[in-house]
Design a protein around this motif. Sequence first.
Motif, PDB file in Angstrom:
ATOM      1  N   ILE A 189       0.878  -1.150  -0.033  1.00  0.00           N
ATOM      2  CA  ILE A 189      -0.123  -0.018   0.069  1.00  0.00           C
ATOM      3  C   ILE A 189       0.860   1.314  -0.015  1.00  0.00           C
ATOM      4  O   ILE A 189       0.708   2.099  -0.825  1.00  0.00           O
ATOM      5  N   GLY A 190       1.948   1.049   0.713  1.00  0.00           N
ATOM      6  CA  GLY A 190       2.983   2.316   1.002  1.00  0.00           C
ATOM      7  C   GLY A 190       3.333   2.574  -0.380  1.00  0.00           C
ATOM      8  O   GLY A 190       3.323   4.042  -0.784  1.00  0.00           O
ATOM      9  N   TRP A 191       4.029   1.875  -1.083  1.00  0.00           N
ATOM     10  CA  TRP A 191       4.551   2.091  -2.592  1.00  0.00           C
ATOM     11  C   TRP A 191       3.645   2.620  -3.515  1.00  0.00           C
ATOM     12  O   TRP A 191       4.004   3.603  -4.208  1.00  0.00           O
ATOM     13  N   ALA A 192       2.488   1.947  -3.677  1.00  0.00           N
ATOM     14  CA  ALA A 192       1.336   2.425  -4.621  1.00  0.00           C
ATOM     15  C   ALA A 192       0.743   3.639  -4.117  1.00  0.00           C
ATOM     16  O   ALA A 192       0.513   4.452  -5.021  1.00  0.00           O
ATOM     17  N   TYR A 193       0.674   3.925  -2.903  1.00  0.00           N
ATOM     18  CA  TYR A 193       0.325   5.220  -2.387  1.00  0.00           C
ATOM     19  C   TYR A 193       1.332   6.415  -2.819  1.00  0.00           C
ATOM     20  O   TYR A 193       0.926   7.406  -3.545  1.00  0.00           O
ATOM     21  N   LEU A 194       2.608   6.071  -2.618  1.00  0.00           N
ATOM     22  CA  LEU A 194       3.764   6.958  -2.965  1.00  0.00           C
ATOM     23  C   LEU A 194       3.756   7.425  -4.496  1.00  0.00           C
ATOM     24  O   LEU A 194       3.695   8.653  -4.863  1.00  0.00           O
ATOM     25  N   VAL A 195       3.595   6.448  -5.299  1.00  0.00           N
ATOM     26  CA  VAL A 195       3.445   6.531  -6.891  1.00  0.00           C
ATOM     27  C   VAL A 195       2.403   7.305  -7.042  1.00  0.00           C
ATOM     28  O   VAL A 195       2.435   8.094  -7.751  1.00  0.00           O
ATOM     29  N   SER A 196       1.057   6.920  -6.761  1.00  0.00           N
ATOM     30  CA  SER A 196      -0.036   7.434  -7.286  1.00  0.00           C
ATOM     31  C   SER A 196      -0.224   8.865  -6.624  1.00  0.00           C
ATOM     32  O   SER A 196      -0.766   9.670  -7.533  1.00  0.00           O
ATOM     33  N   ALA A 197       0.219   9.103  -5.521  1.00  0.00           N
ATOM     34  CA  ALA A 197       0.117  10.510  -4.871  1.00  0.00           C
ATOM     35  C   ALA A 197       0.784  11.597  -5.840  1.00  0.00           C
ATOM     36  O   ALA A 197       0.366  12.684  -5.932  1.00  0.00           O
ATOM     37  N   LEU A 198       2.149  10.940  -5.841  1.00  0.00           N
ATOM     38  CA  LEU A 198       2.869  11.983  -6.791  1.00  0.00           C
ATOM     39  C   LEU A 198       2.370  12.107  -8.115  1.00  0.00           C
ATOM     40  O   LEU A 198       2.601  13.349  -8.829  1.00  0.00           O
ATOM     41  N   LEU A 199       1.919  11.092  -8.846  1.00  0.00           N
ATOM     42  CA  LEU A 199       1.130  11.245 -10.101  1.00  0.00           C
ATOM     43  C   LEU A 199       0.143  12.071 -10.067  1.00  0.00           C
ATOM     44  O   LEU A 199       0.178  13.181 -10.902  1.00  0.00           O
ATOM     45  N   TYR A 200      -0.786  11.860  -8.874  1.00  0.00           N
ATOM     46  CA  TYR A 200      -1.655  13.011  -8.861  1.00  0.00           C
ATOM     47  C   TYR A 200      -1.220  14.420  -8.671  1.00  0.00           C
ATOM     48  O   TYR A 200      -1.919  15.433  -9.139  1.00  0.00           O
ATOM     49  N   LEU A 201      -0.199  14.434  -7.816  1.00  0.00           N
ATOM     50  CA  LEU A 201       0.126  15.853  -7.419  1.00  0.00           C
ATOM     51  C   LEU A 201       0.583  16.769  -8.910  1.00  0.00           C
ATOM     52  O   LEU A 201       0.620  17.848  -9.044  1.00  0.00           O
ATOM     53  N   VAL A 202       1.183  15.767  -9.822  1.00  0.00           N
ATOM     54  CA  VAL A 202       1.635  16.220 -11.176  1.00  0.00           C
ATOM     55  C   VAL A 202       0.456  16.455 -12.066  1.00  0.00           C
ATOM     56  O   VAL A 202       0.372  17.719 -12.920  1.00  0.00           O
ATOM     57  N   ILE A 203      -0.345  15.606 -12.196  1.00  0.00           N
ATOM     58  CA  ILE A 203      -1.341  15.306 -13.360  1.00  0.00           C
ATOM     59  C   ILE A 203      -2.470  16.372 -12.844  1.00  0.00           C
ATOM     60  O   ILE A 203      -3.188  17.050 -13.739  1.00  0.00           O
ATOM     61  N   GLY A 204      -2.847  16.371 -11.388  1.00  0.00           N
ATOM     62  CA  GLY A 204      -3.989  17.282 -11.109  1.00  0.00           C
ATOM     63  C   GLY A 204      -5.286  16.467 -11.616  1.00  0.00           C
ATOM     64  O   GLY A 204      -5.285  15.099 -11.688  1.00  0.00           O
ATOM     65  N   GLN A 205      -6.439  17.504 -11.892  1.00  0.00           N
ATOM     66  CA  GLN A 205      -7.520  16.937 -12.206  1.00  0.00           C
ATOM     67  C   GLN A 205      -7.694  16.758 -13.831  1.00  0.00           C
ATOM     68  O   GLN A 205      -8.993  16.983 -14.346  1.00  0.00           O
ATOM     69  N   ARG A 206      -6.678  16.527 -14.582  1.00  0.00           N
ATOM     70  CA  ARG A 206      -6.670  16.277 -15.971  1.00  0.00           C
ATOM     71  C   ARG A 206      -7.323  15.005 -16.209  1.00  0.00           C
ATOM     72  O   ARG A 206      -6.428  13.874 -16.335  1.00  0.00           O
ATOM     73  N   ILE A 207      -8.290  14.782 -16.472  1.00  0.00           N
ATOM     74  CA  ILE A 207      -9.132  13.690 -16.758  1.00  0.00           C
ATOM     75  C   ILE A 207      -8.574  12.652 -17.676  1.00  0.00           C
ATOM     76  O   ILE A 207      -8.379  11.451 -17.444  1.00  0.00           O
ATOM     77  N   ALA A 208      -8.433  13.145 -18.706  1.00  0.00           N
ATOM     78  CA  ALA A 208      -8.070  12.489 -19.921  1.00  0.00           C
ATOM     79  C   ALA A 208      -6.517  11.891 -19.582  1.00  0.00           C
ATOM     80  O   ALA A 208      -6.025  10.709 -19.944  1.00  0.00           O
ATOM     81  N   LEU A 209      -5.431  12.691 -19.076  1.00  0.00           N
ATOM     82  CA  LEU A 209      -4.153  12.403 -18.678  1.00  0.00           C
ATOM     83  C   LEU A 209      -4.146  11.265 -17.646  1.00  0.00           C
ATOM     84  O   LEU A 209      -3.378  10.265 -17.720  1.00  0.00           O
ATOM     85  N   LEU A 210      -5.282  11.411 -16.637  1.00  0.00           N
ATOM     86  CA  LEU A 210      -5.326  10.421 -15.606  1.00  0.00           C
ATOM     87  C   LEU A 210      -5.836   9.003 -16.191  1.00  0.00           C
ATOM     88  O   LEU A 210      -5.211   8.038 -15.948  1.00  0.00           O
ATOM     89  N   ALA A 211      -6.705   9.015 -16.991  1.00  0.00           N
ATOM     90  CA  ALA A 211      -7.186   7.823 -17.667  1.00  0.00           C
ATOM     91  C   ALA A 211      -6.179   7.392 -18.547  1.00  0.00           C
ATOM     92  O   ALA A 211      -5.857   5.865 -18.549  1.00  0.00           O
ATOM     93  N   ALA A 212      -5.336   8.132 -19.012  1.00  0.00           N
ATOM     94  CA  ALA A 212      -4.073   7.549 -19.936  1.00  0.00           C
ATOM     95  C   ALA A 212      -2.967   6.951 -19.102  1.00  0.00           C
ATOM     96  O   ALA A 212      -2.591   5.872 -19.348  1.00  0.00           O
ATOM     97  N   THR A 213      -2.937   7.317 -17.671  1.00  0.00           N
ATOM     98  CA  THR A 213      -2.074   6.984 -16.910  1.00  0.00           C
ATOM     99  C   THR A 213      -2.376   5.285 -16.284  1.00  0.00           C
ATOM    100  O   THR A 213      -1.641   4.701 -16.228  1.00  0.00           O
ATOM    101  N   VAL A 214      -3.588   5.438 -16.146  1.00  0.00           N
ATOM    102  CA  VAL A 214      -4.314   4.117 -15.584  1.00  0.00           C
ATOM    103  C   VAL A 214      -4.295   3.130 -16.667  1.00  0.00           C
ATOM    104  O   VAL A 214      -3.573   2.050 -16.579  1.00  0.00           O
ATOM    105  N   VAL A 215      -4.360   3.357 -18.039  1.00  0.00           N
ATOM    106  CA  VAL A 215      -3.979   2.436 -19.299  1.00  0.00           C
ATOM    107  C   VAL A 215      -2.688   2.145 -19.367  1.00  0.00           C
ATOM    108  O   VAL A 215      -2.413   0.845 -19.555  1.00  0.00           O
ATOM    109  N   LEU A 216      -1.707   3.050 -19.080  1.00  0.00           N
ATOM    110  CA  LEU A 216      -0.123   2.935 -19.161  1.00  0.00           C
ATOM    111  C   LEU A 216       0.096   1.846 -18.097  1.00  0.00           C
ATOM    112  O   LEU A 216       0.813   1.119 -18.466  1.00  0.00           O
ATOM    113  N   LEU A 217      -0.412   2.064 -17.003  1.00  0.00           N
ATOM    114  CA  LEU A 217      -0.091   1.125 -15.918  1.00  0.00           C
ATOM    115  C   LEU A 217      -0.624  -0.245 -15.966  1.00  0.00           C
ATOM    116  O   LEU A 217       0.239  -1.161 -15.810  1.00  0.00           O
TER     117      LEU A 217
END
Length: 406
Positions: A189-217
């Motif tokens: 949980i800790g590692w997944a939280y770290l990466v995801s929180a930092l990704l959100y900090l960078v991407i913010g609420q840009r839904i298209a980019l968040l969706a693309a990130t999920v697909v990439l993962l």
Amino acid sequence: MSQSGCNVNQRIDSIDVFRAVTMFFMIFVNDLWTLTNVPSWLRHVKINVDGLGFADAIFPIFLFIVGLSIPLAINRSVENKSGTVKIIKHIGIRTIALVVMGLFMVNYKYLNVDLLAIDKHLWKILMAVGIFLVWMHYRSITILSQKQVKLLQLTGIALLVTLAITYQGGSTDNPHWMKIHWWGILGAIGWAYLVSALLYLVIGQRIALLAATVVLLHFFNVQEFGAFIEGTPAVGEGRPAIDFIVSASRYALVMSGVLATVIYLRLSKNGKQQWFLYILLALGAISLIYGFLLKPYWGGISKIRTTPSFTGICAGIGFIGLAVFYLVVDKFQFKKWADPIAPAGTSTLTCYLLPYIIYPVIALLALKLPEYLTAGYVGIMKSLLFAYLVIYLTGLLGKINIKLKV
């Protein structure tokens, strides 16, 4: 990262209820080891079996819920004028705490009782006490001074360090010190939280980019099985091109939760919340179809191997589960039923850790239930009751301000 126009202080009650129910069942499935003659569909599926037991679905759903909370927590910090550096520092401290807890919990399973200086059950209790002393939510305990808080935290650190130094694992002929067998539930949980929180900090609420990130993962999860590497076996036993600290499956599940919350926030901002339910159901259907389409490949559905099929199906369960709780709790305002397990949704870490004290105390006291209470469906009722009692105890401790917070 811009959060303008979003009411970040709004409470999405369905997330807390979803988390509480999931934690209730996590305690329940973690207690199944005390039972005999339990239906196979309740238990974890073995590594070489293509399938998904009820117990297998709980942890990935919890990861999804971790993602649901990330945007709300970070947005709240932004609204409170916390700078980016301070937010990143908090993310890092939380990650370290979860990883340390996870490693202690994992290494307990590999203790060598013949080499250990103290009883293994006492070791487990002291581990839990040390964790409480270090990561107690001291701000809610007003009777303690700053010096007293520091002393308690230093005592906890000293206790954990002592347990680590004196640790003996492995066989008697080939003992070893604490090591990374795997990261454990909290560590993952800790590692997944770290990466995801930092990704959100960078991407913010840009839904298209968040969706693309999920697909990439999801793509990274597939490539872990050698699917895109020339010369590796079709079943994916080759060395992956890109290897994360934990499987990309973990990150994909957490970021799916992040995406769900951001969609809600954007719809709420535009006054179009009525679309949220339909979008969740659509995302759930897409994830399930994706997961079942990949079922014939790379060993099918496997939690232990975190196969792509497993990731897709569990993401689908997360989206649809949130849709159900959102409909019941937020739309129909039917939430009183969840009050008895509410502490599991607000003091989740405390709830998770308490069995690490309860089980060894029972063992040290040599308490044992009659066999008829630990077998079959009667045993299942016992484990359900145990899960509720752990949550009830969590609530009692919360009333006297004893709870963990990282």
